[in-house]
Each structure stands twice: as structure tokens, then as C-alpha cells.
Design a protein around this motif. Sequence first.
Motif, PDB file in Angstrom:
ATOM      1  N   SER A 106      20.461  18.435  -8.712  1.00  0.00           N
ATOM      2  CA  SER A 106      19.351  18.348  -9.663  1.00  0.00           C
ATOM      3  C   SER A 106      18.225  17.528  -9.051  1.00  0.00           C
ATOM      4  CB  SER A 106      19.808  17.707 -10.981  1.00  0.00           C
ATOM      5  OG  SER A 106      20.265  16.385 -10.768  1.00  0.00           O
ATOM      6  N   THR A 107      17.009  17.882  -9.395  1.00  0.00           N
ATOM      7  CA  THR A 107      15.831  17.179  -8.892  1.00  0.00           C
ATOM      8  C   THR A 107      14.940  16.780 -10.057  1.00  0.00           C
ATOM      9  OG1 THR A 107      15.858  18.375  -6.780  1.00  0.00           O
ATOM     10  CG2 THR A 107      13.799  17.308  -7.411  1.00  0.00           C
ATOM     11  N   LEU A 108      14.585  15.509 -10.099  1.00  0.00           N
ATOM     12  CA  LEU A 108      13.684  14.982 -11.114  1.00  0.00           C
ATOM     13  C   LEU A 108      12.396  14.545 -10.435  1.00  0.00           C
ATOM     14  CD1 LEU A 108      13.200  13.978 -14.050  1.00  0.00           C
ATOM     15  CD2 LEU A 108      14.168  11.782 -13.336  1.00  0.00           C
ATOM     16  N   GLU A 109      11.270  14.961 -10.983  1.00  0.00           N
ATOM     17  CA  GLU A 109       9.970  14.579 -10.440  1.00  0.00           C
ATOM     18  C   GLU A 109       9.171  13.847 -11.507  1.00  0.00           C
ATOM     19  OE1 GLU A 109       8.315  18.284  -9.088  1.00  0.00           O
ATOM     20  OE2 GLU A 109       9.209  18.030  -7.096  1.00  0.00           O
ATOM     21  N   GLY A 110       8.409  12.857 -11.085  1.00  0.00           N
ATOM     22  CA  GLY A 110       7.620  12.093 -12.030  1.00  0.00           C
ATOM     23  C   GLY A 110       6.753  11.073 -11.330  1.00  0.00           C
ATOM     24  N   THR A 111       6.374  10.036 -12.057  1.00  0.00           N
ATOM     25  CA  THR A 111       5.545   8.969 -11.497  1.00  0.00           C
ATOM     26  C   THR A 111       6.354   7.680 -11.443  1.00  0.00           C
ATOM     27  OG1 THR A 111       4.689   8.348 -13.664  1.00  0.00           O
ATOM     28  CG2 THR A 111       3.440   9.992 -12.413  1.00  0.00           C
ATOM     29  N   TYR A 112       5.916   6.774 -10.581  1.00  0.00           N
ATOM     30  CA  TYR A 112       6.555   5.463 -10.528  1.00  0.00           C
ATOM     31  C   TYR A 112       5.492   4.384 -10.674  1.00  0.00           C
ATOM     32  CZ  TYR A 112       4.938   4.917  -5.669  1.00  0.00           C
ATOM     33  OH  TYR A 112       4.166   4.802  -4.541  1.00  0.00           O
ATOM     34  N   GLU A 113       5.937   3.181 -11.008  1.00  0.00           N
ATOM     35  CA  GLU A 113       5.021   2.054 -11.136  1.00  0.00           C
ATOM     36  C   GLU A 113       5.670   0.815 -10.522  1.00  0.00           C
ATOM     37  OE1 GLU A 113       4.994   0.330 -15.290  1.00  0.00           O
ATOM     38  OE2 GLU A 113       5.853   2.329 -15.704  1.00  0.00           O
ATOM     39  N   TRP A 114       4.813  -0.068 -10.006  1.00  0.00           N
ATOM     40  CA  TRP A 114       5.303  -1.344  -9.488  1.00  0.00           C
ATOM     41  C   TRP A 114       5.500  -2.291 -10.660  1.00  0.00           C
ATOM     42  CZ3 TRP A 114       6.773  -1.848  -4.549  1.00  0.00           C
ATOM     43  CH2 TRP A 114       6.279  -0.917  -3.616  1.00  0.00           C
TER      44      TRP A 114
ATOM     45  N   LYS B 231       6.032   9.501  -2.913  1.00  0.00           N
ATOM     46  CA  LYS B 231       4.906  10.287  -2.440  1.00  0.00           C
ATOM     47  C   LYS B 231       3.585   9.600  -2.759  1.00  0.00           C
ATOM     48  CE  LYS B 231       7.658  14.427  -3.358  1.00  0.00           C
ATOM     49  NZ  LYS B 231       7.698  15.757  -4.030  1.00  0.00           N
ATOM     50  N   GLU B 232       2.512  10.189  -2.270  1.00  0.00           N
ATOM     51  CA  GLU B 232       1.194   9.661  -2.556  1.00  0.00           C
ATOM     52  C   GLU B 232       0.868   9.847  -4.039  1.00  0.00           C
ATOM     53  OE1 GLU B 232      -1.377  11.667   0.259  1.00  0.00           O
ATOM     54  OE2 GLU B 232      -1.383   9.856   1.485  1.00  0.00           O
ATOM     55  N   GLY B 233      -0.055   9.024  -4.534  1.00  0.00           N
ATOM     56  CA  GLY B 233      -0.469   9.136  -5.924  1.00  0.00           C
ATOM     57  C   GLY B 233       0.557   8.598  -6.898  1.00  0.00           C
ATOM     58  N   ASN B 234       1.413   7.685  -6.408  1.00  0.00           N
ATOM     59  CA  ASN B 234       2.455   7.083  -7.258  1.00  0.00           C
ATOM     60  C   ASN B 234       3.356   8.134  -7.909  1.00  0.00           C
ATOM     61  OD1 ASN B 234       0.896   4.695  -6.712  1.00  0.00           O
ATOM     62  ND2 ASN B 234       1.852   3.768  -8.494  1.00  0.00           N
ATOM     63  N   THR B 235       3.736   9.146  -7.137  1.00  0.00           N
ATOM     64  CA  THR B 235       4.667  10.155  -7.628  1.00  0.00           C
ATOM     65  C   THR B 235       5.944  10.101  -6.795  1.00  0.00           C
ATOM     66  OG1 THR B 235       3.760  11.880  -6.180  1.00  0.00           O
ATOM     67  CG2 THR B 235       2.796  11.651  -8.388  1.00  0.00           C
ATOM     68  N   TYR B 236       7.004  10.683  -7.344  1.00  0.00           N
ATOM     69  CA  TYR B 236       8.296  10.664  -6.647  1.00  0.00           C
ATOM     70  C   TYR B 236       9.083  11.918  -6.984  1.00  0.00           C
ATOM     71  CZ  TYR B 236      10.822   9.841 -11.018  1.00  0.00           C
ATOM     72  OH  TYR B 236      11.353   9.994 -12.271  1.00  0.00           O
ATOM     73  N   SER B 237      10.109  12.187  -6.183  1.00  0.00           N
ATOM     74  CA  SER B 237      11.131  13.167  -6.542  1.00  0.00           C
ATOM     75  C   SER B 237      12.482  12.535  -6.239  1.00  0.00           C
ATOM     76  CB  SER B 237      10.959  14.483  -5.766  1.00  0.00           C
ATOM     77  OG  SER B 237      11.189  14.289  -4.386  1.00  0.00           O
ATOM     78  N   LEU B 238      13.434  12.739  -7.117  1.00  0.00           N
ATOM     79  CA  LEU B 238      14.775  12.176  -6.982  1.00  0.00           C
ATOM     80  C   LEU B 238      15.777  13.323  -7.054  1.00  0.00           C
ATOM     81  CD1 LEU B 238      16.544   9.560  -6.877  1.00  0.00           C
ATOM     82  CD2 LEU B 238      16.632   9.696  -9.380  1.00  0.00           C
ATOM     83  N   THR B 239      16.456  13.597  -5.937  1.00  0.00           N
ATOM     84  CA  THR B 239      17.422  14.688  -5.865  1.00  0.00           C
ATOM     85  C   THR B 239      18.829  14.115  -5.756  1.00  0.00           C
ATOM     86  OG1 THR B 239      15.807  16.129  -4.767  1.00  0.00           O
ATOM     87  CG2 THR B 239      18.122  16.753  -4.586  1.00  0.00           C
ATOM     88  N   THR B 240      19.721  14.552  -6.622  1.00  0.00           N
ATOM     89  CA  THR B 240      21.091  14.045  -6.630  1.00  0.00           C
ATOM     90  C   THR B 240      22.094  15.192  -6.662  1.00  0.00           C
ATOM     91  OG1 THR B 240      21.026  13.856  -9.049  1.00  0.00           O
ATOM     92  CG2 THR B 240      20.494  11.877  -7.778  1.00  0.00           C
ATOM     93  N   SER B 241      23.252  14.952  -6.044  1.00  0.00           N
ATOM     94  CA  SER B 241      24.338  15.926  -6.039  1.00  0.00           C
ATOM     95  C   SER B 241      25.659  15.170  -6.050  1.00  0.00           C
ATOM     96  CB  SER B 241      24.249  16.832  -4.805  1.00  0.00           C
ATOM     97  OG  SER B 241      25.308  17.766  -4.788  1.00  0.00           O
TER      98      SER B 241
ATOM     99  N   THR C 111       0.836  -1.185   0.000  1.00  0.00           N
ATOM    100  CA  THR C 111       0.000   0.000   0.000  1.00  0.00           C
ATOM    101  C   THR C 111       0.874   1.239   0.000  1.00  0.00           C
ATOM    102  OG1 THR C 111      -0.113   0.056   2.407  1.00  0.00           O
ATOM    103  CG2 THR C 111      -1.819  -1.189   1.263  1.00  0.00           C
ATOM    104  N   GLU C 112       0.308   2.359  -0.492  1.00  0.00           N
ATOM    105  CA  GLU C 112       1.069   3.599  -0.541  1.00  0.00           C
ATOM    106  C   GLU C 112       1.603   3.992   0.817  1.00  0.00           C
ATOM    107  OE1 GLU C 112      -1.162   6.761  -2.220  1.00  0.00           O
ATOM    108  OE2 GLU C 112      -0.537   6.300  -4.251  1.00  0.00           O
ATOM    109  N   ALA C 113       0.772   3.865   1.859  1.00  0.00           N
ATOM    110  CA  ALA C 113       1.161   4.331   3.179  1.00  0.00           C
ATOM    111  C   ALA C 113       2.419   3.640   3.670  1.00  0.00           C
ATOM    112  CB  ALA C 113       0.023   4.103   4.170  1.00  0.00           C
ATOM    113  N   ALA C 114       2.651   2.402   3.245  1.00  0.00           N
ATOM    114  CA  ALA C 114       3.818   1.663   3.714  1.00  0.00           C
ATOM    115  C   ALA C 114       5.110   2.225   3.149  1.00  0.00           C
ATOM    116  CB  ALA C 114       3.686   0.192   3.328  1.00  0.00           C
ATOM    117  N   TRP C 115       5.073   2.810   1.947  1.00  0.00           N
ATOM    118  CA  TRP C 115       6.306   3.222   1.296  1.00  0.00           C
ATOM    119  C   TRP C 115       6.460   4.722   1.169  1.00  0.00           C
ATOM    120  CZ3 TRP C 115       8.094  -1.091   2.219  1.00  0.00           C
ATOM    121  CH2 TRP C 115       7.510  -2.293   1.822  1.00  0.00           C
TER     122      TRP C 115
END
Length: 259
Positions: free
Chosen positions: A84-92, A64-74, A37-41
Motif C-alpha cells: 500500500s502507498t499513502l501520499e500526502g504532506t508533511y510538516e516540521w 519530496k519537494e513542496g513538503n510532500t511525501y509517499s509512504l509505501t509499506t508491505s 532546507t528541503e534539498a537536505a532531506w
Amino acid sequence: MKKTIKLLSAMTLVMLLTLSCSNGKNEKNEETTETTTEAAWVATYSGILPCADCDGITTYLSIKEGNTYSLTTSYIGVEDPQTSTLEGTYEWVEEGSIIKLNDIEEGTRSPYFKIEEDKALALDMERNVVESELAEHYILKKVQNPALEDKTWQLIEFKGEAIEESTPEMYFIHFDSSRGFAYTKVACNNMNFSYKVVSEQELELTRGVTTLMACPEGSIEDTYREALNSATRYSLDCKTLILTDGSETPLAKYTLVEE
């Protein structure tokens, strides 16, 4: 692998703070259950991933909720260490374990992470767990601070002024670690902010939704909301929480609401 020791120091400080605030009470043992479930992750995972031509890549993965994410790298140890920060959706892609980050340019990096309790494993391009001598450096640890989260804090001072009329029901903030939201109120609307604990002293707050009740004259809600948007650091001494914007002047001061 250089500089990975920084992660250990942050985890140690959080552990010591939690133990010092326990007041000798026995903690309840909770059973761990496997769930997708979303709440677990919903959480932020951080670490320093290996790099072929630098000292490492500081990485923050926020699911994040709604199967979205942000990935920040340095990149560490380079002349121009841009973040840099990349935002988008993820899928199982494999039920109960592996997610794929969409919107990552093909061939630039692996989009796959295996989600386990309290950590995320960065996988290779074929979705395999790295098993070389660098395996431990492909682990992102869930960023948590149990001394801060899942507790209710009563606002007692705002920008140096005492809140004389403060009550736990009308002036509070609550950080919900399972959803990644901070719920707050200052005698008017209910507001929520998405949040990320970056370290034992740093956090990020982003304004979310709010109810739309008209507030009475003299309400501090607007300035309080702006203050939370600018908050970047926090300090704790068991029963007192202080939020600041990095300056020496506190934005908001709270006291722990005892259960």
C-alpha cells in the motif's frame, strides 16, 4: 528480527561498486552541515520495521519537494502481502529534526520521523526515539547509489539502435540526488523525471515537467520519454549504464561523461 540482512547486502554491493569505480582517485572530504532546507532531506529512506503479527514491514518513505511525501509499506510473512502507498504532506513539528506525516489515520501508526544525516528514525506516538532492544530496527536508511547519482550519462544507444549523432550536451541523463530528479534530453526538449533508487538494481522514474519546443521530424523524444516511464531496473559497470523494463532487452544505454 527476520530478513533484515537483505538491507545489509544491498548497502555492501553499492559500497563495493563505488570503490571499484574510483580509479584510485582521492575523494574530497566534505563538511557536514545541519540544515532543514528541503534539498537536505529530499530522498527515499527504506528499511524493515518491526511488526507484532508478521515478520516485518518493508517500508519506503520518500520525502519530496513542496513538503510532500509517499509512504509505501508491505507486510512480510503474511498470506496476502499487499503493498500500500499513502501520499500526502508533511510538516516540521520540531525545528531541525522531526517531521509529522499528515493524512495518517489517528491511532493506526505513528506519523513521526526524526530525520538525521542519511537516515530517518521511526518514532513512537509520543515522538520519542525507540530505545528498546529493537531500536536498530526502527531506522530507515537513505537509499543512494553514488555510482549512479550526481553524474552525467551520455545516451549512446536506444532500443538497440546506436545514436550516431550523440553528444554529451544533447543526449544525456543526470540523476540529481539532492533534489530527487533525473534531468534528461535527446536533442530537443529539456525533461525531468522524479526518481527513486529502490535497490542496487531497481529504480522508479516518474515523468515530470518538460519544455514545449516542437521537435524535428524523426525525433526519438516521445518514445524515449515513454521508455523512461517504463524503466524499472538498471545495471552499472562503472562507465556504462543500462536501463531496462525488467526484460532482457535494454531500453537505453549510456556512457559516463568524464568530468
